[in-house]
Design an enzyme around this catalytic site. Sequence first.
Site, PDB file in Angstrom:
ATOM      1  N   LYS A 245       0.832  -1.206   0.000  1.00  0.00           N
ATOM      2  CA  LYS A 245       0.000   0.000   0.000  1.00  0.00           C
ATOM      3  C   LYS A 245       0.872   1.264   0.000  1.00  0.00           C
ATOM      4  O   LYS A 245       0.594   2.207  -0.731  1.00  0.00           O
ATOM      5  CB  LYS A 245      -0.938   0.025   1.221  1.00  0.00           C
ATOM      6  CG  LYS A 245      -1.872  -1.172   1.310  1.00  0.00           C
ATOM      7  CD  LYS A 245      -2.885  -1.026   2.438  1.00  0.00           C
ATOM      8  CE  LYS A 245      -2.296  -1.100   3.843  1.00  0.00           C
ATOM      9  NZ  LYS A 245      -1.688  -2.411   4.170  1.00  0.00           N
TER      10      LYS A 245
ATOM     11  N   ARG B 217      -9.959   0.563   8.933  1.00  0.00           N
ATOM     12  CA  ARG B 217      -9.608  -0.824   9.231  1.00  0.00           C
ATOM     13  C   ARG B 217     -10.701  -1.546  10.003  1.00  0.00           C
ATOM     14  O   ARG B 217     -10.526  -2.710  10.347  1.00  0.00           O
ATOM     15  CB  ARG B 217      -8.349  -0.849  10.093  1.00  0.00           C
ATOM     16  CG  ARG B 217      -7.041  -1.118   9.319  1.00  0.00           C
ATOM     17  CD  ARG B 217      -5.966  -1.001  10.346  1.00  0.00           C
ATOM     18  NE  ARG B 217      -4.746  -1.673  10.154  1.00  0.00           N
ATOM     19  CZ  ARG B 217      -3.614  -1.096   9.746  1.00  0.00           C
ATOM     20  NH1 ARG B 217      -3.607   0.131   9.316  1.00  0.00           N
ATOM     21  NH2 ARG B 217      -2.490  -1.772   9.734  1.00  0.00           N
TER      22      ARG B 217
ATOM     23  N   ARG C 195      11.231  -6.384   4.939  1.00  0.00           N
ATOM     24  CA  ARG C 195      11.097  -4.954   5.260  1.00  0.00           C
ATOM     25  C   ARG C 195      11.639  -4.666   6.657  1.00  0.00           C
ATOM     26  O   ARG C 195      12.255  -3.630   6.885  1.00  0.00           O
ATOM     27  CB  ARG C 195       9.613  -4.554   5.158  1.00  0.00           C
ATOM     28  CG  ARG C 195       9.351  -3.080   5.408  1.00  0.00           C
ATOM     29  CD  ARG C 195       7.929  -2.695   5.058  1.00  0.00           C
ATOM     30  NE  ARG C 195       6.999  -2.976   6.129  1.00  0.00           N
ATOM     31  CZ  ARG C 195       5.665  -2.769   6.046  1.00  0.00           C
ATOM     32  NH1 ARG C 195       5.135  -2.314   4.933  1.00  0.00           N
ATOM     33  NH2 ARG C 195       4.884  -3.020   7.064  1.00  0.00           N
TER      34      ARG C 195
ATOM     35  N   ARG D 284      11.041  -1.059  11.981  1.00  0.00           N
ATOM     36  CA  ARG D 284       9.735  -1.263  12.632  1.00  0.00           C
ATOM     37  C   ARG D 284       9.745  -2.553  13.426  1.00  0.00           C
ATOM     38  O   ARG D 284       9.902  -3.636  12.875  1.00  0.00           O
ATOM     39  CB  ARG D 284       8.633  -1.322  11.567  1.00  0.00           C
ATOM     40  CG  ARG D 284       8.263   0.027  11.028  1.00  0.00           C
ATOM     41  CD  ARG D 284       7.166  -0.081   9.994  1.00  0.00           C
ATOM     42  NE  ARG D 284       5.957  -0.724  10.494  1.00  0.00           N
ATOM     43  CZ  ARG D 284       4.809  -0.728   9.842  1.00  0.00           C
ATOM     44  NH1 ARG D 284       4.718  -0.121   8.669  1.00  0.00           N
ATOM     45  NH2 ARG D 284       3.755  -1.333  10.339  1.00  0.00           N
TER      46      ARG D 284
ATOM     47  N   ARG E  43      -0.844  -9.552  13.355  1.00  0.00           N
ATOM     48  CA  ARG E  43      -1.368  -8.516  12.441  1.00  0.00           C
ATOM     49  C   ARG E  43      -2.182  -9.142  11.308  1.00  0.00           C
ATOM     50  O   ARG E  43      -3.201  -8.602  10.903  1.00  0.00           O
ATOM     51  CB  ARG E  43      -0.222  -7.664  11.899  1.00  0.00           C
ATOM     52  CG  ARG E  43       0.276  -6.667  12.945  1.00  0.00           C
ATOM     53  CD  ARG E  43       1.704  -6.263  12.700  1.00  0.00           C
ATOM     54  NE  ARG E  43       1.860  -5.408  11.555  1.00  0.00           N
ATOM     55  CZ  ARG E  43       2.988  -5.338  10.832  1.00  0.00           C
ATOM     56  NH1 ARG E  43       4.028  -6.092  11.139  1.00  0.00           N
ATOM     57  NH2 ARG E  43       3.068  -4.514   9.821  1.00  0.00           N
TER      58      ARG E  43
HETATM   59  P1  AMP Z   1       0.440   0.193   9.438  1.00  0.00           P
HETATM   60  O1  AMP Z   1       1.633   1.048   9.196  1.00  0.00           O
HETATM   61  O2  AMP Z   1      -0.744   0.622   8.608  1.00  0.00           O
HETATM   62  O3  AMP Z   1       0.738  -1.275   9.278  1.00  0.00           O
HETATM   63  O4  AMP Z   1       0.002   0.405  10.966  1.00  0.00           O
HETATM   64  C1  AMP Z   1       0.863   0.080  12.027  1.00  0.00           C
HETATM   65  C2  AMP Z   1       0.058  -0.079  13.304  1.00  0.00           C
HETATM   66  O5  AMP Z   1      -0.610   1.157  13.609  1.00  0.00           O
HETATM   67  C3  AMP Z   1      -1.062  -1.112  13.229  1.00  0.00           C
HETATM   68  O6  AMP Z   1      -0.601  -2.429  13.501  1.00  0.00           O
HETATM   69  C4  AMP Z   1      -2.010  -0.605  14.310  1.00  0.00           C
HETATM   70  O7  AMP Z   1      -1.537  -0.904  15.616  1.00  0.00           O
HETATM   71  C5  AMP Z   1      -1.904   0.914  14.152  1.00  0.00           C
HETATM   72  N1  AMP Z   1      -2.901   1.413  13.165  1.00  0.00           N
HETATM   73  C6  AMP Z   1      -2.649   2.005  11.971  1.00  0.00           C
HETATM   74  N2  AMP Z   1      -3.781   2.343  11.343  1.00  0.00           N
HETATM   75  C7  AMP Z   1      -4.795   1.940  12.147  1.00  0.00           C
HETATM   76  C8  AMP Z   1      -6.212   1.976  12.052  1.00  0.00           C
HETATM   77  N3  AMP Z   1      -6.825   2.496  10.970  1.00  0.00           N
HETATM   78  N4  AMP Z   1      -6.934   1.463  13.077  1.00  0.00           N
HETATM   79  C9  AMP Z   1      -6.339   0.956  14.171  1.00  0.00           C
HETATM   80  N5  AMP Z   1      -5.005   0.860  14.321  1.00  0.00           N
HETATM   81  C10 AMP Z   1      -4.233   1.356  13.325  1.00  0.00           C
END
Ligand code: AMP
Length: 192
Positions: free
Chosen positions: A14, A89, A128, A134, A146
């Site tokens: 993404k 989400r 990654r 991360r 996840r």
């Molecule tokens: P990402 O970079 O999108 O993989 O997000 C990393 C982490 O941020 C996720 O594993 C969640 O803990 C939190 N997070 C990001 N976006 C959301 C969302 N829309 N709703 C809830 N938690 C989020």
Amino acid sequence: MLNIVLFGPPGAGKGTQSQKLIEDYGLTHISTGDLFRKHLGEGTELGKKAQAFMDEGRLVPDQLVIDMVDDKLQEENNANGIIFDGFPRTIPQAEALDELLNKKSTPIKGMIALSVPDDELISRLLERGKTSGRADDQNREKIATRLQVYQTETLPVANYYEAQGRYESVDGVGGIDTIYERIKQAIEQLER
Ligand code: AMP
């Protein structure tokens, strides 16, 4: 105005594809994961509240996410449109986004969902993790959580858009440019 949700499991590409869309279409990128990492880095109150959830690979509670996006949208007035990456989400997040955008009369044109098999996602995330710094990419257990959270809590959001005829699925396996071409075709479909 092209407001789109770029959807898919962690590691689907993404972020990479968002960058290409931003350049080509002049869009603004709203990635809730990036926004949370910024808050974490700056040690804000919101960052402190989000940290434990992020560390465990669980979702941050809806209201915190929705309020953060609401704030961000108030700063944005890009006439070309916005790519939402990693948001919504959950169904309550999708409903809240519709409400926020309806107030501005700039609804979501549709969702583009990248599909990638789990084994490929796991190897991409581990790869990654070697360079992203991360924590949530470096540990198989966190990655598994996840992916599980994605299946149970996030996947229903695709049905929400599909039921409204605002959904295109894209094969997310292949070269970056090949996938990008598929995304552009999907955008054309949404614009019809
Ligand atoms: P990402 O970079 O999108 O993989 O997000 C990393 C982490 O941020 C996720 O594993 C969640 O803990 C939190 N997070 C990001 N976006 C959301 C969302 N829309 N709703 C809830 N938690 C989020």
